[in-house]
Design a protein around this motif. Structure first.
Motif, PDB file in Angstrom:
ATOM      1  N   VAL A 146      13.690   1.537   1.159  1.00 29.28           N
ATOM      2  CA  VAL A 146      12.899   0.973   2.257  1.00 29.28           C
ATOM      3  C   VAL A 146      11.841   0.058   1.667  1.00 29.28           C
ATOM      4  O   VAL A 146      11.125   0.450   0.755  1.00 29.28           O
ATOM      5  CB  VAL A 146      12.184   2.105   3.034  1.00 29.28           C
ATOM      6  N   ALA A 147      11.785  -1.153   2.170  1.00 24.43           N
ATOM      7  CA  ALA A 147      10.776  -2.094   1.669  1.00 24.43           C
ATOM      8  C   ALA A 147      10.168  -2.842   2.847  1.00 24.43           C
ATOM      9  O   ALA A 147      10.872  -3.179   3.808  1.00 24.43           O
ATOM     10  CB  ALA A 147      11.409  -3.089   0.700  1.00 24.43           C
ATOM     11  N   PRO A 148       8.860  -3.102   2.772  1.00 28.30           N
ATOM     12  CA  PRO A 148       8.245  -3.894   3.838  1.00 28.30           C
ATOM     13  C   PRO A 148       8.704  -5.343   3.703  1.00 28.30           C
ATOM     14  O   PRO A 148       8.887  -5.831   2.590  1.00 28.30           O
ATOM     15  CB  PRO A 148       6.755  -3.785   3.525  1.00 28.30           C
ATOM     16  N   VAL A 149       8.922  -6.020   4.817  1.00 26.77           N
ATOM     17  CA  VAL A 149       9.219  -7.459   4.719  1.00 26.77           C
ATOM     18  C   VAL A 149       8.160  -8.314   5.409  1.00 26.77           C
ATOM     19  O   VAL A 149       8.064  -9.506   5.121  1.00 26.77           O
ATOM     20  CB  VAL A 149      10.643  -7.820   5.215  1.00 26.77           C
ATOM     21  N   THR A 150       7.406  -7.699   6.311  1.00 26.43           N
ATOM     22  CA  THR A 150       6.185  -8.314   6.836  1.00 26.43           C
ATOM     23  C   THR A 150       5.222  -7.161   7.150  1.00 26.43           C
ATOM     24  O   THR A 150       5.576  -5.995   6.940  1.00 26.43           O
ATOM     25  CB  THR A 150       6.411  -9.123   8.142  1.00 26.43           C
ATOM     26  N   ALA A 151       4.054  -7.502   7.690  1.00 24.29           N
ATOM     27  CA  ALA A 151       3.075  -6.455   8.001  1.00 24.29           C
ATOM     28  C   ALA A 151       3.525  -5.579   9.161  1.00 24.29           C
ATOM     29  O   ALA A 151       2.890  -4.565   9.460  1.00 24.29           O
ATOM     30  CB  ALA A 151       1.731  -7.095   8.312  1.00 24.29           C
ATOM     31  N   GLU A 152       4.620  -5.962   9.831  1.00 27.79           N
ATOM     32  CA  GLU A 152       5.074  -5.140  10.955  1.00 27.79           C
ATOM     33  C   GLU A 152       6.583  -4.880  10.950  1.00 27.79           C
ATOM     34  O   GLU A 152       7.157  -4.496  11.962  1.00 27.79           O
ATOM     35  CB  GLU A 152       4.657  -5.782  12.286  1.00 27.79           C
ATOM     36  N   GLU A 153       7.208  -5.088   9.796  1.00 32.97           N
ATOM     37  CA  GLU A 153       8.659  -4.902   9.756  1.00 32.97           C
ATOM     38  C   GLU A 153       9.087  -4.307   8.418  1.00 32.97           C
ATOM     39  O   GLU A 153       8.625  -4.741   7.367  1.00 32.97           O
ATOM     40  CB  GLU A 153       9.335  -6.268   9.957  1.00 32.97           C
ATOM     41  N   MET A 154      10.000  -3.310   8.499  1.00 29.98           N
ATOM     42  CA  MET A 154      10.534  -2.689   7.284  1.00 29.98           C
ATOM     43  C   MET A 154      12.033  -2.946   7.215  1.00 29.98           C
ATOM     44  O   MET A 154      12.734  -2.895   8.233  1.00 29.98           O
ATOM     45  CB  MET A 154      10.304  -1.171   7.322  1.00 29.98           C
ATOM     46  N   PHE A 174      18.103  12.435   5.822  1.00 26.52           N
ATOM     47  CA  PHE A 174      16.807  12.128   5.184  1.00 26.52           C
ATOM     48  C   PHE A 174      15.719  12.325   6.248  1.00 26.52           C
ATOM     49  O   PHE A 174      15.143  11.352   6.760  1.00 26.52           O
ATOM     50  CB  PHE A 174      16.778  10.680   4.683  1.00 26.52           C
ATOM     51  N   PRO A 175      15.433  13.597   6.620  1.00 23.77           N
ATOM     52  CA  PRO A 175      14.542  13.835   7.766  1.00 23.77           C
ATOM     53  C   PRO A 175      13.164  13.217   7.609  1.00 23.77           C
ATOM     54  O   PRO A 175      12.576  12.755   8.595  1.00 23.77           O
ATOM     55  CB  PRO A 175      14.454  15.367   7.842  1.00 23.77           C
ATOM     56  N   GLU A 176      12.650  13.191   6.377  1.00 20.23           N
ATOM     57  CA  GLU A 176      11.307  12.629   6.173  1.00 20.23           C
ATOM     58  C   GLU A 176      11.284  11.148   6.578  1.00 20.23           C
ATOM     59  O   GLU A 176      10.384  10.693   7.284  1.00 20.23           O
ATOM     60  CB  GLU A 176      10.951  12.772   4.694  1.00 20.23           C
ATOM     61  N   LEU A 177      12.306  10.426   6.143  1.00 19.82           N
ATOM     62  CA  LEU A 177      12.385   9.004   6.482  1.00 19.82           C
ATOM     63  C   LEU A 177      12.651   8.831   7.972  1.00 19.82           C
ATOM     64  O   LEU A 177      12.047   7.972   8.632  1.00 19.82           O
ATOM     65  CB  LEU A 177      13.491   8.333   5.654  1.00 19.82           C
ATOM     66  N   GLN A 178      13.535   9.690   8.496  1.00 17.02           N
ATOM     67  CA  GLN A 178      13.854   9.567   9.925  1.00 17.02           C
ATOM     68  C   GLN A 178      12.597   9.736  10.772  1.00 17.02           C
ATOM     69  O   GLN A 178      12.371   8.996  11.734  1.00 17.02           O
ATOM     70  CB  GLN A 178      14.903  10.596  10.319  1.00 17.02           C
ATOM     71  N   SER A 179      11.737  10.693  10.386  1.00 13.86           N
ATOM     72  CA  SER A 179      10.527  10.866  11.193  1.00 13.86           C
ATOM     73  C   SER A 179       9.567   9.686  11.000  1.00 13.86           C
ATOM     74  O   SER A 179       8.842   9.314  11.917  1.00 13.86           O
ATOM     75  CB  SER A 179       9.845  12.196  10.880  1.00 13.86           C
ATOM     76  N   ARG A 180       9.567   9.089   9.828  1.00 11.39           N
ATOM     77  CA  ARG A 180       8.735   7.887   9.614  1.00 11.39           C
ATOM     78  C   ARG A 180       9.177   6.756  10.545  1.00 11.39           C
ATOM     79  O   ARG A 180       8.373   6.050  11.123  1.00 11.39           O
ATOM     80  CB  ARG A 180       8.882   7.380   8.180  1.00 11.39           C
ATOM     81  N   LEU A 181      10.490   6.585  10.632  1.00 14.08           N
ATOM     82  CA  LEU A 181      10.996   5.475  11.454  1.00 14.08           C
ATOM     83  C   LEU A 181      10.845   5.795  12.928  1.00 14.08           C
ATOM     84  O   LEU A 181      10.706   4.893  13.760  1.00 14.08           O
ATOM     85  CB  LEU A 181      12.455   5.176  11.104  1.00 14.08           C
TER      86      LEU A 181
END
Ligand code: FAD
Length: 234
Positions: A146-154, A174-181
């Protein structure tokens, strides 16, 4: 990555703040353990490929590069490149024609030492970066970075050996990532391709040199899972 950003700057290629997002290091997650490191100096930069492409073309054009769009190279000979009926004389030939490079084959540089094929699919989510790291989540059958591509988009990229596996099926592992998204809006269609890391015996010969994916690839971020060990002490 920071070295790439520096190399771009040396070529006079920079980005507007709103079309990229910096990150200060890399964090790996696996089996409930995280390993994390900051870059020693400089930041990496997340940027959409389409933006990178546009900015590089603008810079090259401003330096006088002549682009022949929709003009496939159909063959090479010692001092010439064929473009269908037309030929262009060339003292040096750079093969930058991607993973399935025909220049590589024409120049007989396609002897492979080692090859490793996987499938990569990416999708963009409208969500503010939650970390100043780029993140890599390792699973049994796949990994996601996962990488940021702008201040509001990953940008979220799934890599596996299963050509049928897609983010929707992989994310719950990947529950940790799923909850982040969370419920973040998906803002691009899922696209991907085969991605082969390959090591060629030679990347140049006579007046031909290969670069980019044509020259084989090293994935600096997500080498094969067996090559990376996450230490609980990290
Ligand atoms: C899902 C996914 C995510 C990725 N994420 C990242 C990432 O986060 N960071 C990263 O660094 N890399 C990433 N990569 C890898 C990266 O996309 C490639 O390494 C990079 O695009 C290679 O660039 P290239 O110019 O060498 O080849 P390509 O991008 O393949 O470009 C080759 C070009 O040559 C042209 N061409 C081919 N044959 C001819 C011909 N005969 N005549 C004229 N033109 C021709 C093609 O049309 C193409 O435009 C990712 C790849 C995938 C699939």
């Amino acid at each position: 990555m920071p070295d790439g950003v520096t190399a771009l700057e040396k070529l006079g290629i920079t980005f507007k703040p709103e079309e990229c997002h910096p990150f200060e290091g890399v964090r790996f997650f696996a089996d409930g353990v995280a390993a994390d490191a900051s870059f020693p100096s400089n930041c990496g930069l997340g940027v959409r490929r389409t933006t990178l492409h546009r900015v590089m073309i603008e810079r090259a054009a401003s330096m006088g590069v002549d682009f022949l769009w929709r003009t496939p190279v159909t063959g090479i000979s010692p001092n010439e490149v064929s473009l269908g009926e037309r030929t262009v004389s060339a003292k040096w030939i750079i093969g930058a024609d991607g993973a399935k490079s025909r220049v590589r084959r024409w120049a007989r540089l396609d002897r492979v030492r080692k090859k490793n094929s996987r499938f990569a699919f990416r999708q963009h989510y409208r969500v503010a970066p939650w970390t100043n790291r780029m993140e890599i989540y390792w699973g049994q059958l796949s990994h996601i970075y996962v990488a940021p591509v702008t201040a509001e988009e990953m940008c979220v990229v799934l890599v596996s050996r299963d050509s049928w596996l897609r983010l929707e099926e992989a994310l719950p592992t990947f529950p940790e990532l799923q909850s982040r998204l969370g419920q973040a809006e998906i803002v691009s269609s899922e696209r991907g391709t085969i991605t082969a890391t390959c090591n060629l015996e030679r990347v140049s010969g006579n007046n031909v040199a290969l670069i980019g994916d044509a020259s084989g690839t090293v994935d600096a971020i997500t080498k094969s899972q067996t090559e990376i060990v996450v230490s609980p002490k990290a």
